[in-house]
Design an enzyme around this catalytic site. Sequence first.
Site, PDB file in Angstrom:
ATOM      1  N   HIS A  54     -14.595  -3.087  -0.094  1.00 21.45           N
ATOM      2  CA  HIS A  54     -14.420  -1.988   0.746  1.00 21.45           C
ATOM      3  C   HIS A  54     -14.162  -0.603   0.518  1.00 21.45           C
ATOM      4  CE1 HIS A  54     -10.636  -3.394   1.432  1.00 21.45           C
ATOM      5  NE2 HIS A  54      -9.880  -2.345   1.741  1.00 21.45           N
ATOM      6  N   GLU A  71      -9.292  -5.569  -3.820  1.00 20.48           N
ATOM      7  CA  GLU A  71      -8.275  -7.353  -2.853  1.00 20.48           C
ATOM      8  C   GLU A  71      -8.247  -8.562  -3.453  1.00 20.48           C
ATOM      9  OE1 GLU A  71      -5.841  -3.479  -0.601  1.00 20.48           O
ATOM     10  OE2 GLU A  71      -7.593  -4.853   0.354  1.00 20.48           O
ATOM     11  N   HIS A 124       0.540  -1.567   0.304  1.00 24.96           N
ATOM     12  CA  HIS A 124      -0.257   0.158   0.039  1.00 24.96           C
ATOM     13  C   HIS A 124       0.709   1.335   0.442  1.00 24.96           C
ATOM     14  CE1 HIS A 124      -2.853  -3.192   2.031  1.00 24.96           C
ATOM     15  NE2 HIS A 124      -4.131  -2.448   1.581  1.00 24.96           N
TER      16      HIS A 124
HETATM   17  C1  DHB Z   1      -8.722  -0.722   5.738  1.00 25.48           C
HETATM   18  C2  DHB Z   1      -8.426  -1.879   5.418  1.00 25.48           C
HETATM   19  C3  DHB Z   1      -7.527  -2.262   4.639  1.00 25.48           C
HETATM   20  O1  DHB Z   1      -8.406  -2.764   3.244  1.00 25.48           O
HETATM   21  C4  DHB Z   1      -6.237  -1.365   4.170  1.00 25.48           C
HETATM   22  O2  DHB Z   1      -5.421  -1.914   3.784  1.00 25.48           O
HETATM   23  C5  DHB Z   1      -6.126  -0.137   5.252  1.00 25.48           C
HETATM   24  C6  DHB Z   1      -7.007   0.018   5.588  1.00 25.48           C
HETATM   25  C7  DHB Z   1      -9.726  -0.347   6.688  1.00 25.48           C
HETATM   26  O3  DHB Z   1     -11.096  -0.951   6.350  1.00 25.48           O
HETATM   27  O4  DHB Z   1      -9.560   0.829   7.485  1.00 25.48           O
HETATM   28 FE    FE Z   2      -5.708  -2.943   1.724  1.00 22.98          FE
END
Ligand code: DHB
Ligand code: FE
Length: 279
Positions: A192, A239, A59
């Site tokens: 998400h 992802e 990331h």
């Molecule tokens: C969140 C989810 C993720 O996959 C990530 O890499 C960073 C944050 C989250 O939901 O806060």
């Molecule tokens: Fe992530």
Amino acid sequence: MAKIIGSVMTSHVPAIGGAMAKKRQDEPYWKPFFDGFVPVRRWLAEAKPDVAVVFYNDHGLNFFLDKMPTFSVGAAPEYRNADEGWGIPTLPPYAGDQDLSWHVIESLIENEFDVTTCQEMLVDHAFTLPLELLWPGRKCPVRTVPICINTVQFPLPSAARCLKLGQAVGRAIETWEQDARVLILGTGGLSHQLDGERAGFINKSFDLEFMDRLAAEPEWATRYSILDLVELTGTQGVELVMWLAARGALLGKVNEAHRNYHVPISNTASGLMLFENRA
Ligand code: DHB
Ligand code: FE
């Protein structure tokens, strides 16, 4: 010869690291998430893997937007973690397996996956937290091979390509001459979105269908383009291609041994699956 014993697919939300550090696993918010891992740890205690091959997305810790390989494979003696700014504890280094790394890299390039090779590689929360969930208390007993798939900087590889990458990695591992028991991990997803107007977006019905079909019919998800998947699962929900790569690496008879799904953890629909791979 090496044997692929199975795979674990899981979400990798950074807040998990904070919850573990603050021992919040039994609090009502966290318990339904952490309880999901108990049967997986029981299975691992019996299955005793020697090596874990981990499909995940960096990331911005190791690769940034200026240089972004689509597929990359670690070939380092060890992998260090570092502060990503999430306020979670930095974890100690993970042991590599350079022999398996180079075997996988050579096999992938021979099979037209022109991966970036990384003899130095920082590993972020998407690598460290799943291993910490499987072996809590910094007790990870396995050597590791990180494989990164870009899901951060467009254009992204298609779901179909990620499934094929996983299959190629599976074939590579099965031709590694060492008598090692290999576990595959796929970390990311499920639905998400962290940014923009749809921040907080979750699609439970899509996630559940994806999980339902993953063992017997992983090709189902490859009907969707990356833009379809962004629409269906959120910008970071893509992802879930890590789950397809991990599933692809299981070339035998696949049995779903366990699953958990809990909404939300932070902004994420957290999913967990354990597949056994039988010859
Ligand atoms: C969140 C989810 C993720 O996959 C990530 O890499 C960073 C944050 C989250 O939901 O806060
Ligand atoms: Fe992530």
